[in-house]
Write a protein that holds these residues in place. Structure first.
Motif, PDB file in Angstrom:
ATOM      1  N   VAL A   1      16.151 -19.371   0.377  1.00  0.00           N
ATOM      2  CA  VAL A   1      16.253 -20.271  -0.788  1.00  0.00           C
ATOM      3  C   VAL A   1      17.540 -21.089  -0.694  1.00  0.00           C
ATOM      4  CG1 VAL A   1      16.433 -20.396  -3.298  1.00  0.00           C
ATOM      5  CG2 VAL A   1      14.892 -18.725  -2.248  1.00  0.00           C
ATOM      6  N   SER A   2      18.639 -20.428  -0.354  1.00  0.00           N
ATOM      7  CA  SER A   2      19.929 -21.125  -0.262  1.00  0.00           C
ATOM      8  C   SER A   2      19.929 -22.185   0.838  1.00  0.00           C
ATOM      9  CB  SER A   2      21.053 -20.118   0.008  1.00  0.00           C
ATOM     10  OG  SER A   2      21.163 -19.201  -1.047  1.00  0.00           O
TER      11      SER A   2
ATOM     12  N   VAL B   1       9.420 -26.373  -1.127  1.00  0.00           N
ATOM     13  CA  VAL B   1       8.263 -25.744  -1.769  1.00  0.00           C
ATOM     14  C   VAL B   1       8.572 -24.265  -1.956  1.00  0.00           C
ATOM     15  CG1 VAL B   1       5.811 -25.196  -1.619  1.00  0.00           C
ATOM     16  CG2 VAL B   1       6.660 -27.378  -0.729  1.00  0.00           C
ATOM     17  N   MET B   2       8.404 -23.810  -3.188  1.00  0.00           N
ATOM     18  CA  MET B   2       8.515 -22.388  -3.506  1.00  0.00           C
ATOM     19  C   MET B   2       7.124 -21.896  -3.867  1.00  0.00           C
ATOM     20  SD  MET B   2      11.739 -21.529  -3.188  1.00  0.00           S
ATOM     21  CE  MET B   2      11.875 -20.022  -4.121  1.00  0.00           C
ATOM     22  N   ALA B   3       6.559 -21.020  -3.044  1.00  0.00           N
ATOM     23  CA  ALA B   3       5.206 -20.515  -3.255  1.00  0.00           C
ATOM     24  C   ALA B   3       5.304 -19.108  -3.850  1.00  0.00           C
ATOM     25  CB  ALA B   3       4.427 -20.496  -1.946  1.00  0.00           C
ATOM     26  N   LEU B   4       4.896 -18.966  -5.098  1.00  0.00           N
ATOM     27  CA  LEU B   4       5.030 -17.719  -5.839  1.00  0.00           C
ATOM     28  C   LEU B   4       3.683 -16.996  -5.888  1.00  0.00           C
ATOM     29  CD1 LEU B   4       7.173 -18.970  -8.881  1.00  0.00           C
ATOM     30  CD2 LEU B   4       7.903 -18.418  -6.546  1.00  0.00           C
ATOM     31  N   PRO B   5       3.715 -15.699  -6.142  1.00  0.00           N
ATOM     32  CA  PRO B   5       2.462 -14.962  -6.271  1.00  0.00           C
ATOM     33  C   PRO B   5       1.681 -15.413  -7.500  1.00  0.00           C
ATOM     34  CG  PRO B   5       4.324 -13.579  -6.868  1.00  0.00           C
ATOM     35  CD  PRO B   5       4.892 -14.842  -6.292  1.00  0.00           C
TER      36      PRO B   5
ATOM     37  N   TYR C   1       6.473 -14.775 -12.960  1.00  0.00           N
ATOM     38  CA  TYR C   1       7.597 -14.827 -13.915  1.00  0.00           C
ATOM     39  C   TYR C   1       8.865 -14.259 -13.284  1.00  0.00           C
ATOM     40  CZ  TYR C   1      10.127 -13.754 -18.289  1.00  0.00           C
ATOM     41  OH  TYR C   1      11.059 -13.662 -19.298  1.00  0.00           O
ATOM     42  N   VAL C   2       8.743 -13.081 -12.672  1.00  0.00           N
ATOM     43  CA  VAL C   2       9.899 -12.464 -12.019  1.00  0.00           C
ATOM     44  C   VAL C   2      10.402 -13.343 -10.882  1.00  0.00           C
ATOM     45  CG1 VAL C   2      10.599 -10.528 -10.553  1.00  0.00           C
ATOM     46  CG2 VAL C   2       9.310 -10.098 -12.663  1.00  0.00           C
ATOM     47  N   SER C   3       9.487 -13.815 -10.041  1.00  0.00           N
ATOM     48  CA  SER C   3       9.880 -14.623  -8.883  1.00  0.00           C
ATOM     49  C   SER C   3      10.560 -15.907  -9.301  1.00  0.00           C
ATOM     50  CB  SER C   3       8.646 -14.933  -8.034  1.00  0.00           C
ATOM     51  OG  SER C   3       8.031 -13.751  -7.592  1.00  0.00           O
ATOM     52  N   PHE C   4      10.078 -16.532 -10.362  1.00  0.00           N
ATOM     53  CA  PHE C   4      10.710 -17.762 -10.840  1.00  0.00           C
ATOM     54  C   PHE C   4      12.162 -17.481 -11.200  1.00  0.00           C
ATOM     55  CE2 PHE C   4      11.992 -21.053 -13.711  1.00  0.00           C
ATOM     56  CZ  PHE C   4      11.333 -22.188 -13.271  1.00  0.00           C
TER      57      PHE C   4
ATOM     58  N   VAL D   1      13.569 -19.258  -8.094  1.00  0.00           N
ATOM     59  CA  VAL D   1      13.467 -20.683  -8.422  1.00  0.00           C
ATOM     60  C   VAL D   1      14.620 -21.146  -9.302  1.00  0.00           C
ATOM     61  CG1 VAL D   1      11.994 -22.486  -9.386  1.00  0.00           C
ATOM     62  CG2 VAL D   1      10.959 -20.552  -8.198  1.00  0.00           C
ATOM     63  N   VAL D   2      15.065 -20.301 -10.217  1.00  0.00           N
ATOM     64  CA  VAL D   2      16.143 -20.699 -11.130  1.00  0.00           C
ATOM     65  C   VAL D   2      17.403 -21.152 -10.385  1.00  0.00           C
ATOM     66  CG1 VAL D   2      17.774 -19.826 -12.856  1.00  0.00           C
ATOM     67  CG2 VAL D   2      15.327 -19.436 -13.154  1.00  0.00           C
ATOM     68  N   PRO D   3      17.897 -20.409  -9.377  1.00  0.00           N
ATOM     69  CA  PRO D   3      19.097 -20.911  -8.680  1.00  0.00           C
ATOM     70  C   PRO D   3      18.858 -22.214  -7.921  1.00  0.00           C
ATOM     71  CG  PRO D   3      18.268 -18.901  -7.630  1.00  0.00           C
ATOM     72  CD  PRO D   3      17.533 -19.052  -8.908  1.00  0.00           C
ATOM     73  N   LEU D   4      17.630 -22.445  -7.459  1.00  0.00           N
ATOM     74  CA  LEU D   4      17.331 -23.692  -6.767  1.00  0.00           C
ATOM     75  C   LEU D   4      17.319 -24.869  -7.747  1.00  0.00           C
ATOM     76  CD1 LEU D   4      16.633 -25.117  -4.150  1.00  0.00           C
ATOM     77  CD2 LEU D   4      14.234 -24.492  -4.499  1.00  0.00           C
ATOM     78  N   ILE D   5      16.739 -24.678  -8.919  1.00  0.00           N
ATOM     79  CA  ILE D   5      16.772 -25.735  -9.932  1.00  0.00           C
ATOM     80  C   ILE D   5      18.211 -26.027 -10.336  1.00  0.00           C
ATOM     81  CG2 ILE D   5      16.155 -26.303 -12.313  1.00  0.00           C
ATOM     82  CD1 ILE D   5      13.520 -24.882 -11.912  1.00  0.00           C
ATOM     83  N   ALA D   6      19.034 -25.004 -10.448  1.00  0.00           N
ATOM     84  CA  ALA D   6      20.442 -25.220 -10.793  1.00  0.00           C
ATOM     85  C   ALA D   6      21.114 -26.127  -9.769  1.00  0.00           C
ATOM     86  CB  ALA D   6      21.175 -23.879 -10.892  1.00  0.00           C
TER      87      ALA D   6
END
Length: 436
Positions: A26-27, A308-312, A319-322, A326-331
């Motif tokens: 992700v980083s 692209v972030m592909a979540l289950p 919800y957990v994966s986001f 995903v939250v640090p990437l949006i930041a």
């Protein structure tokens, strides 16, 4: 029927990776925020792209801090209820007046809060300390002062709070109403900011029906689309594209490659089944299970230059994966630090988790539950007397979407632990928040 033979490939089960390893991927995704200039009215919730320094002094001129009378202190210093001082009133100075008439010794001028102090005046006597009735429209011919103020009382001096060039907001500041009013106060009508990242959400599966529609046999509502769009908004992104696709890899690829967005988030289609539409349609991505529960299947990568972030597809797993990935990437796309330190309150109970590199709170378990010993468990919990407890009797099972409204955070249970007992100290990744 769509020909998917060119997209569908045999899949070798990949090695399970750790949460840290997936966070490293992700980083590594490119996430450079854009920069635009916008009027203050459009900047709420955005992030400053440069330092904001004062263009004006605060206050911009010496003014009255009270409704009352501008005087020379020496003229009223002896005033008491027994020995009041009466002065002629030579002018009326409302807020916004240029205060063109200098104050002469031995006189007073009626003045309102925020009004420019007349030249020659050094003190303001509150109207309550005079014989002038509160709220009277016309200024009196004379005023009797019953009580002497301190010398210089009730005066706000030019530049006493801030001078030109002083730092008001650092680059990377989230623009709250308080931050915007500070910018306005020092002379800004627009700001250089990072715009909200444009995000596309795509939910997958031929079993999905529009939320609210009657369900045919074998169908389920598309709750993930609602969930992910809401989470994107609550963390400062904007949804510019959203769709759901059946198990059609070609259609999925056509949609995603046509979107002009900064990030794509998908839900479903990444496991090891026969109809894994994201895995089949986007073979450039990396897919692997992560040692966590829920939300083990994960996918990540670039389509062109777009992350692209592909979540289950299971809602609690999404919800957990986001929140974890995903939250640090949006930041980062907003111009904020991915570790969430910009949101850490000034209290000792909030610390940075060494694995997630995110703010957490420590709390004891107020209930007991099981945990998969080989994985990190993220248990949706709520605050109760004595600590935290699971929001549902089924615990962290991925399909318990109706328990999410009660969730205050995710209790993190480390690998190697198969049972949480009452009183065990836990790290809690906080998830309940308001929109930015």
């Amino acid at each position: 029927m769509t020909d998917t033979s060119s997209l569908v490939r045999p899949v070798t089960p990949p090695e399970r990776v750790s949460i840290e390893e997936h966070l490293q991927l992700v980083s590594a995704l490119p996430a450079t925020p854009g920069t635009v200039t916008l009027p203050l009215s459009m900047c709420l919730g955005l992030v400053t792209a440069e330092d904001i320094v004062a263009r004006l002094e605060v206050p911009p001129f010496t003014n009255s801090a009270m409704d009352g009378f501008a005087v020379c202190f020496d003229d009223v210093s002896a005033a008491t209820p027994n020995t009041p001082v009466t002065l002629p009133v030579t002018a009326d100075v409302p807020a916004g007046s240029p205060a063109d008439y200098p104050l002469k010794v031995g006189t007073a001028q009626r003045i309102m809060t925020g009004a420019h102090m007349p030249e020659g005046a050094d003190t303001v006597v509150k109207v309550e300390d005079t014989d002038h009735a509160v709220g009277v429209f016309d200024a009196p011919a004379t005023v009797t002062i019953m009580r002497a103020p301190a010398a210089g009382a009730n005066v706000r001096h030019h530049g006493e709070a801030l001078t030109v060039g002083d730092l008001v907001l650092s680059a990377g500041t989230s623009l709250t109403p308080e931050a915007l009013t500070a910018a306005a106060a020092v002379g800004y009508g627009d700001l250089r900011v990072h715009p909200a990242p444009r995000i596309g959400v795509l939910t997958t599966g031929s079993e999905l029906s529009e939320a609210g529609e009657p369900l045919d046999r074998g169908k389920i509502p598309d709750s993930n689309g609602v969930l992910l769009a809401g989470l994107v908004h609550s963390y400062g992104g904007i949804i510019t594209e959203q769709a759901k696709v059946p198990d059609d890899p070609t259609r999925l690829r056509e949609l995603i490659t046509s979107w002009q967005v900064d990030l794509v988030v998908t839900a479903g289609g990444i496991s090891m089944g026969a109809y894994e539409v994201v895995r089949q349609g986007l073979p450039e991505l990396t897919f692997h299970p992560v040692a966590q529960q829920p939300g083990g299947p994960q996918g990540i990568g670039l389509i062109g230059s777009t992350p692209v972030m592909a979540l289950p597809g299971n809602p609690v797993g999404a919800y957990v994966s986001f929140h974890v990935y995903v939250v640090p990437l949006i930041a980062r796309l907003r111009g904020l630090p991915p570790d969430g330190t910009h949101e850490m309150p000034a209290e000792a109970s909030i610390i940075l988790d060494s694995v997630l590199n995110r703010p957490i709170k420590r709390a004891p378990a107020a209930a007991s539950w099981r945990s998969p010993v080989s994985k990190t468990q993220f248990m949706p919990v709520r605050w109760v007397a004595g600590g935290v407890a699971p929001v549902h009797s089924l615990g962290s099972q991925s399909h318990v979407v109706t328990a999410l409204p009660a969730t205050d955070g995710l209790a993190i249970v480390d690998p190697g632990v198969d049972h949480v007992d009452i009183g065990n100290e836990l790290s809690i990744l906080l998830t309940r928040r308001n929109s930015p």
